[in-house]
Design a protein around this motif. Structure first.
Motif, mmCIF file in Angstrom:
data_model
loop_
_atom_site.group_PDB
_atom_site.id
_atom_site.type_symbol
_atom_site.label_atom_id
_atom_site.label_comp_id
_atom_site.label_asym_id
_atom_site.label_seq_id
_atom_site.Cartn_x
_atom_site.Cartn_y
_atom_site.Cartn_z
ATOM 1 N N THR A 24 0.829 -1.202 0.000
ATOM 2 C CA THR A 24 0.000 0.000 0.000
ATOM 3 C C THR A 24 0.864 1.253 0.000
ATOM 4 N N GLN A 25 1.947 1.218 0.782
ATOM 5 C CA GLN A 25 2.859 2.366 0.836
ATOM 6 C C GLN A 25 3.574 2.569 -0.501
ATOM 7 N N VAL A 26 3.933 1.473 -1.164
ATOM 8 C CA VAL A 26 4.596 1.582 -2.467
ATOM 9 C C VAL A 26 3.623 2.119 -3.520
ATOM 10 N N LYS A 27 2.356 1.724 -3.434
ATOM 11 C CA LYS A 27 1.348 2.282 -4.340
ATOM 12 C C LYS A 27 1.290 3.813 -4.190
ATOM 13 N N ALA A 28 1.314 4.270 -2.942
ATOM 14 C CA ALA A 28 1.285 5.709 -2.686
ATOM 15 C C ALA A 28 2.544 6.379 -3.239
ATOM 16 N N LEU A 29 3.681 5.706 -3.099
ATOM 17 C CA LEU A 29 4.932 6.237 -3.637
ATOM 18 C C LEU A 29 4.856 6.374 -5.152
ATOM 19 N N LEU A 30 4.306 5.388 -5.823
ATOM 20 C CA LEU A 30 4.166 5.444 -7.280
ATOM 21 C C LEU A 30 3.267 6.604 -7.707
ATOM 22 N N SER A 31 2.218 6.837 -6.930
ATOM 23 C CA SER A 31 1.326 7.959 -7.237
ATOM 24 C C SER A 31 2.070 9.281 -7.133
ATOM 25 N N GLN A 32 2.980 9.393 -6.150
ATOM 26 C CA GLN A 32 3.785 10.604 -6.014
ATOM 27 C C GLN A 32 4.770 10.736 -7.169
ATOM 28 N N LEU A 33 5.360 9.615 -7.581
ATOM 29 C CA LEU A 33 6.315 9.646 -8.696
ATOM 30 C C LEU A 33 5.635 10.035 -10.011
ATOM 31 N N GLU A 34 4.345 9.734 -10.126
ATOM 32 C CA GLU A 34 3.610 10.096 -11.337
ATOM 33 C C GLU A 34 3.487 11.609 -11.501
ATOM 34 N N PRO B 48 4.316 11.241 -15.512
ATOM 35 C CA PRO B 48 3.044 10.520 -15.634
ATOM 36 C C PRO B 48 3.202 9.100 -16.175
ATOM 37 N N ASN B 49 4.317 8.830 -16.875
ATOM 38 C CA ASN B 49 4.554 7.510 -17.463
ATOM 39 C C ASN B 49 5.570 6.699 -16.661
ATOM 40 N N VAL B 50 5.669 6.988 -15.372
ATOM 41 C CA VAL B 50 6.707 6.345 -14.560
ATOM 42 C C VAL B 50 6.534 4.830 -14.517
ATOM 43 N N ARG B 51 5.306 4.337 -14.527
ATOM 44 C CA ARG B 51 5.089 2.884 -14.474
ATOM 45 C C ARG B 51 5.645 2.217 -15.742
ATOM 46 N N ASP B 52 5.417 2.845 -16.889
ATOM 47 C CA ASP B 52 5.964 2.303 -18.136
ATOM 48 C C ASP B 52 7.487 2.367 -18.140
ATOM 49 N N SER B 53 8.043 3.430 -17.544
ATOM 50 C CA SER B 53 9.498 3.565 -17.485
ATOM 51 C C SER B 53 10.108 2.451 -16.648
ATOM 52 N N ILE B 54 9.486 2.161 -15.498
ATOM 53 C CA ILE B 54 9.990 1.089 -14.632
ATOM 54 C C ILE B 54 9.828 -0.263 -15.316
ATOM 55 N N TRP B 55 8.690 -0.457 -15.988
ATOM 56 C CA TRP B 55 8.471 -1.707 -16.725
ATOM 57 C C TRP B 55 9.532 -1.890 -17.805
ATOM 58 N N GLY B 56 9.847 -0.809 -18.510
ATOM 59 C CA GLY B 56 10.882 -0.881 -19.529
ATOM 60 C C GLY B 56 12.240 -1.183 -18.944
ATOM 61 N N ALA B 57 12.541 -0.594 -17.781
ATOM 62 C CA ALA B 57 13.827 -0.839 -17.128
ATOM 63 C C ALA B 57 13.980 -2.308 -16.752
ATOM 64 N N MET B 58 12.882 -2.944 -16.369
ATOM 65 C CA MET B 58 12.923 -4.358 -16.004
ATOM 66 C C MET B 58 13.380 -5.214 -17.175
ATOM 67 N N HIS B 59 13.024 -4.796 -18.395
ATOM 68 C CA HIS B 59 13.369 -5.582 -19.581
ATOM 69 C C HIS B 59 14.693 -5.149 -20.203
ATOM 70 N N ASN B 60 15.170 -3.949 -19.839
ATOM 71 C CA ASN B 60 16.396 -3.430 -20.439
ATOM 72 C C ASN B 60 17.643 -3.751 -19.632
ATOM 73 N N VAL B 61 17.468 -4.179 -18.380
ATOM 74 C CA VAL B 61 18.628 -4.475 -17.541
ATOM 75 C C VAL B 61 19.414 -5.636 -18.135
ATOM 76 N N LYS B 62 20.728 -5.471 -18.233
ATOM 77 C CA LYS B 62 21.599 -6.533 -18.723
ATOM 78 C C LYS B 62 22.487 -6.997 -17.578
ATOM 79 N N LYS B 63 22.709 -8.292 -17.509
ATOM 80 C CA LYS B 63 23.498 -8.836 -16.404
ATOM 81 C C LYS B 63 24.902 -8.245 -16.353
ATOM 82 N N ASP B 64 25.430 -7.855 -17.505
ATOM 83 C CA ASP B 64 26.783 -7.302 -17.534
ATOM 84 C C ASP B 64 26.879 -5.986 -16.757
#
Length: 266
Positions: free
Chosen positions: A229-239, A243-259
């Protein structure tokens, strides 16, 4: 007299227009969610021919949508797979779903439903009740899946769940990780799949309204005081910043390289 008749007719026309607009919205939203559901199944290889899938059905909007989509998908010829839903009741946690409604809902989508009960036992002092509840529910899911010969368990986690989990792990555990769309269990021949992973929560909320899903009778008493619940509130503040912060985080999850990640010592 004439004025009253006119008003009544005009109100009826407006009501018909509103119903039509809502019906159009429902059809479009269903098509969009179905497209993303199929894309997730294809991109991540979630469903294969001959699969036997057990759905974790809590009774909330996410798991109801998952039953509907998997139920509809199972009626298509290719791939051929079986699907069963399991609703787990927890004795000590006071939230409740209408099992008669769940039975009717699953019957509508030709999905057999099992209802089973489990217990937390004696809650140890200092133990997180959310962790214990989740652990015992998962245990019942795993046990039932193996009993039924299922090779996959489907969970109703959506895109926002996975973004929030990543932030929780980052903040509290110091790891950059989240729940993957497909996870092979190490100690048993089971895979966890999340077919709603490309669908946003706000879309599921609106779809539940348009589909007239019945709400749970009682909500979990720990729901509003959790870390999520607290993280949901944090995301709302980051928006506010982006406004596209959720998409940015989603993209980061797929762009991270182990190197790019630091090497761990053996």
């Amino acid at each position: 007299m004439h004025s009253c008749k006119f008003c009544s007719t005009f109100a009826g026309v407006l009501d018909k227009m509103e119903r039509t607009a809502e019906e159009i919205e429902y059809v479009r939203l269903q098509a969009r969610l179905t497209k993303r559901f199929h894309k997730a199944c294809t991109d991540y290889g979630l469903i294969a021919d001959g699969d036997n899938v057990l759905i974790g059905l809590s009774g909330g909007k996410d798991s109801l949508a998952l039953v509907e989509m998997l139920g509809r998908r199972a009626q298509i010829y290719v791939p051929r797979f079986r699907v069963t839903a399991l609703h787990v009741r927890m004795k000590e946690v006071q939230y409740e779903s209408d099992t008669d409604y769940l039975q009717q809902f699953c019957r509508q989508w030709q999905v057999p439903l099992l209802v089973r009960e489990t217990s937390l036992g004696t809650l140890s002092e200092g133990k997180n009740p959310c962790f214990l509840c989740s652990w015992y529910r998962r245990k019942m899911l795993f046990d039932t899946a193996q009993e039924l010969g299922c090779n996959k368990i489907a969970l109703g986690h959506h895109k926002d769940d996975m973004v929030e989990t990543l932030l929780m792990n980052l903040i509290y555990e110091g790891t950059f990780a989240t729940n993957p769309p497909l996870l092979q269990m190490d100690k048993m021949p089971l895979q966890l799949i999340r077919p709603l992973c490309l669908i946003e929560e706000r879309e599921l909320v609106r779809y539940a309204e348009l589909s007239h899903y019945a709400p749970q009778r009682k909500q979990c008493p720990f729901e509003h005081g959790s870390s999520r619940t607290q993280v949901k509130a944090l995301l709302s503040q980051l928006e506010i910043l982006n406004p596209n912060v959720r998409d940015s985080i989603w993209g980061a999850m797929h762009n991270v390289k182990k190197d790019y990640l630091p090497k761990t010592k053996n």
